[in-house]
Design a protein around this motif. Structure first.
Motif, mmCIF file in Angstrom:
data_model
loop_
_atom_site.group_PDB
_atom_site.id
_atom_site.type_symbol
_atom_site.label_atom_id
_atom_site.label_comp_id
_atom_site.label_asym_id
_atom_site.label_seq_id
_atom_site.Cartn_x
_atom_site.Cartn_y
_atom_site.Cartn_z
ATOM 1 N N LYS A 263 0.832 -1.212 0.000
ATOM 2 C CA LYS A 263 0.000 0.000 0.000
ATOM 3 C C LYS A 263 0.867 1.262 0.000
ATOM 4 C CE LYS A 263 -4.062 -1.985 2.279
ATOM 5 N NZ LYS A 263 -4.803 -2.100 3.552
ATOM 6 N N ILE A 264 1.938 1.248 0.822
ATOM 7 C CA ILE A 264 2.854 2.403 0.851
ATOM 8 C C ILE A 264 3.497 2.591 -0.517
ATOM 9 C CG2 ILE A 264 5.020 3.290 1.833
ATOM 10 C CD1 ILE A 264 4.157 2.089 4.504
ATOM 11 N N MET A 265 3.859 1.460 -1.145
ATOM 12 C CA MET A 265 4.479 1.516 -2.473
ATOM 13 C C MET A 265 3.504 2.105 -3.497
ATOM 14 S SD MET A 265 6.801 -1.568 -3.921
ATOM 15 C CE MET A 265 5.555 -2.470 -4.821
ATOM 16 N N MET A 266 2.238 1.734 -3.380
ATOM 17 C CA MET A 266 1.233 2.232 -4.318
ATOM 18 C C MET A 266 1.019 3.741 -4.139
ATOM 19 S SD MET A 266 -2.740 1.122 -4.600
ATOM 20 C CE MET A 266 -3.150 1.903 -3.052
ATOM 21 N N VAL A 267 0.955 4.200 -2.898
ATOM 22 C CA VAL A 267 0.740 5.631 -2.631
ATOM 23 C C VAL A 267 1.910 6.456 -3.152
ATOM 24 C CG1 VAL A 267 0.571 7.364 -0.793
ATOM 25 C CG2 VAL A 267 -0.785 5.285 -0.658
#
Length: 448
Positions: A263-267
């Protein structure tokens, strides 16, 4: 051993490439009069970026009380230190005379009026990277001390017992020692948090403070910081997914951890995508023809393939993480983490080379082609990085045992488990308790 053999082979390639660079000079690289910065600075920025996730996981997530960080912070901090060592190689080698590298520091000298230029962002880099390395090293080592003491108390061999005794600084695990450990962790987290923003901001100023079209832009600092966290988390995922299988850490690095990192990577990937679009918009809005040409040349010029690779890997591929199936899939996450780091390397290459290779004077336009030594240095730093990481994983605890212990749930029957209800049911029915699967969501709020 197989992985270490491959890493050592590439480390050998690195030493050979360094020997050629130092003995024969920078002419061994593919640089020319027009493109006088290329793979060296690309690799420097890429490695500094990879180190960023370690500081974010250790410092920022600690201050926000995100306890899921405990399983991954040790490996991420080690990765930070090794990545910064790899990054530092490139500016030192690019000096041509690395034995004079200490001249970058402002020290009293006997060479006459030799003094560093404090107006240069390259000097700011020296301070940013050295501070970053020092704080990260102290943070990492202090976290290791309780674990070294645990290993010391269980060590069988004389050499191992002596080594871990020295490394653990006489840690006894008293209440006062733990209290000071917590205090120091918080202080270091507070010191490190500005570094998450400042280090890559200063790296971006190597470009943003110049007047080269394509570099002279105010969006670079936040854009570089987001890109650094993006590539850093991708590398953490690459390493932790392998470590998880090899050391059988499925109960500690769960699918929930992997999903949160995804999720952090996507944001951060989405922030980088917005920055790419903003760059194009500002070039158009500025009505400066040189700025406009720099960006059109990036997308449609001779390096269009690098730009296309960058957009595909960094903007399109992370959007797959919106799908739960992708987010919780180990093979897909592993492939995605490698794709992201390939994309982030291309991003740095596109920013640096496409902005330089066509300047104001068409007669001096040139193309850049890497030599075998350029390629050898890059692959060699990967060999250096993985050699250091594999040795770390062999001799040091790869998970922060002391911190993970505080968030595990214990039952009498089968030790650590993430599902207290199941254990309670097992106790009532006099059956052996069954641990929760690795994919179980973790309840960090209650302690048994």
């Amino acid at each position: 051993m197989a992985a270490l053999s491959v890493a050592l082979f590439f480390l050998g390639v690195f030493f050979y490439s360094v020997y050629r660079t130092v003995w024969y000079g920078i002419g061994e690289w593919g640089l020319n009069k027009t493109v006088d910065w290329a793979w060296d600075i690309t690799n420097f920025v890429w490695w500094v970026g990879i180190g960023h996730a370690g500081t974010l996981i250790s410092a920022v997530l600690l201050l926000f009380r995100q306890k899921w960080r405990s399983s991954i912070n040790r490996a991420a901090e080690a990765m930070t230190i090794f990545a910064v060592i790899c990054a530092a190689m490139f500016p030192v080698l690019h000096m041509g005379r690395p034995w004079l590298a200490y001249w970058v520091f402002p020290f009293q000298n006997t060479f006459g009026s030799l003094w560093v230029n404090f107006n240069s962002p390259l000097l700011w880099d020296v301070f940013a990277i050295s501070t970053y390395f020092t704080v990260s090293l102290v943070f990492w080592y202090i976290g290791l001390i309780p674990d070294f003491a645990s290993i010391r108390d269980r060590a069988k061999g004389t050499i191992a017992k002596f080594s871990y005794s020295m490394l653990s600084f006489g840690w006894k695990g008293s209440a006062k020692a733990w209290s000071r450990y917590e205090t120091v962790s918080l202080i270091l987290a507070g010191v490190s948090t500005p570094l998450v923003l400042s280090v890559h901001t200063i790296v971006s100023m190597d470009f943003a403070t110049s007047v080269v079209p394509g570099w002279h832009t105010t969006i670079f600092p936040p854009y570089f910081v987001a890109g650094a966290i993006f590539s850093g988390f991708a590398m953490v995922l690459t390493l932790m997914l392998i470590t998880r299988v090899v050391f059988r850490l499925e109960d500690y690095i769960t699918l929930e951890h992997i999903a949160l990192m995804n999720k952090i990577m996507m944001v951060t990937g989405s922030i980088v995508g917005v920055a790419y679009i903003t760059e194009f918009f500002i070039a158009w809005y500025s009505q400066v023809e040189f700025e406009q040409y720099a960006f059109i040349n990036r997308a449609t010029g001779p390096y269009w393939w690098a730009y296309a690779s960058m957009m595909t890997c960094n903007v399109i591929s992370p959007q797959l993480v919106w799908l739960r199936r992708v987010r919780y899939s180990i093979p897909l996450t592993f492939v995605l983490s490698i794709i992201v780091n390939i994309g982030m390397w291309f991003e740095r290459f596109v920013i640096i080379v496409t902005s330089l290779h066509r300047d104001y004077l068409p007669s001096s336009w040139a193309m850049f082609s890497p030599t075998i030594i350029d390629i050898g240095l890059y692959l060699g730093t990967l060999g250096l990085f993985f050699t250091l990481f594999l040795l770390f994983a062999k001799f040091f605890p790869v998970i922060n045992m002391a911190e993970v212990k505080t968030i595990l749930k214990y039952t009498v029957d089968n030790g650590p488990t993430y599902n207290p209800q199941k254990a309670a049911h097992a106790a009532h029915t006099h059956q052996p308790a069954v641990g929760a699967p690795a994919s179980a969501p973790i309840n960090y709020t209650k302690h048994d």
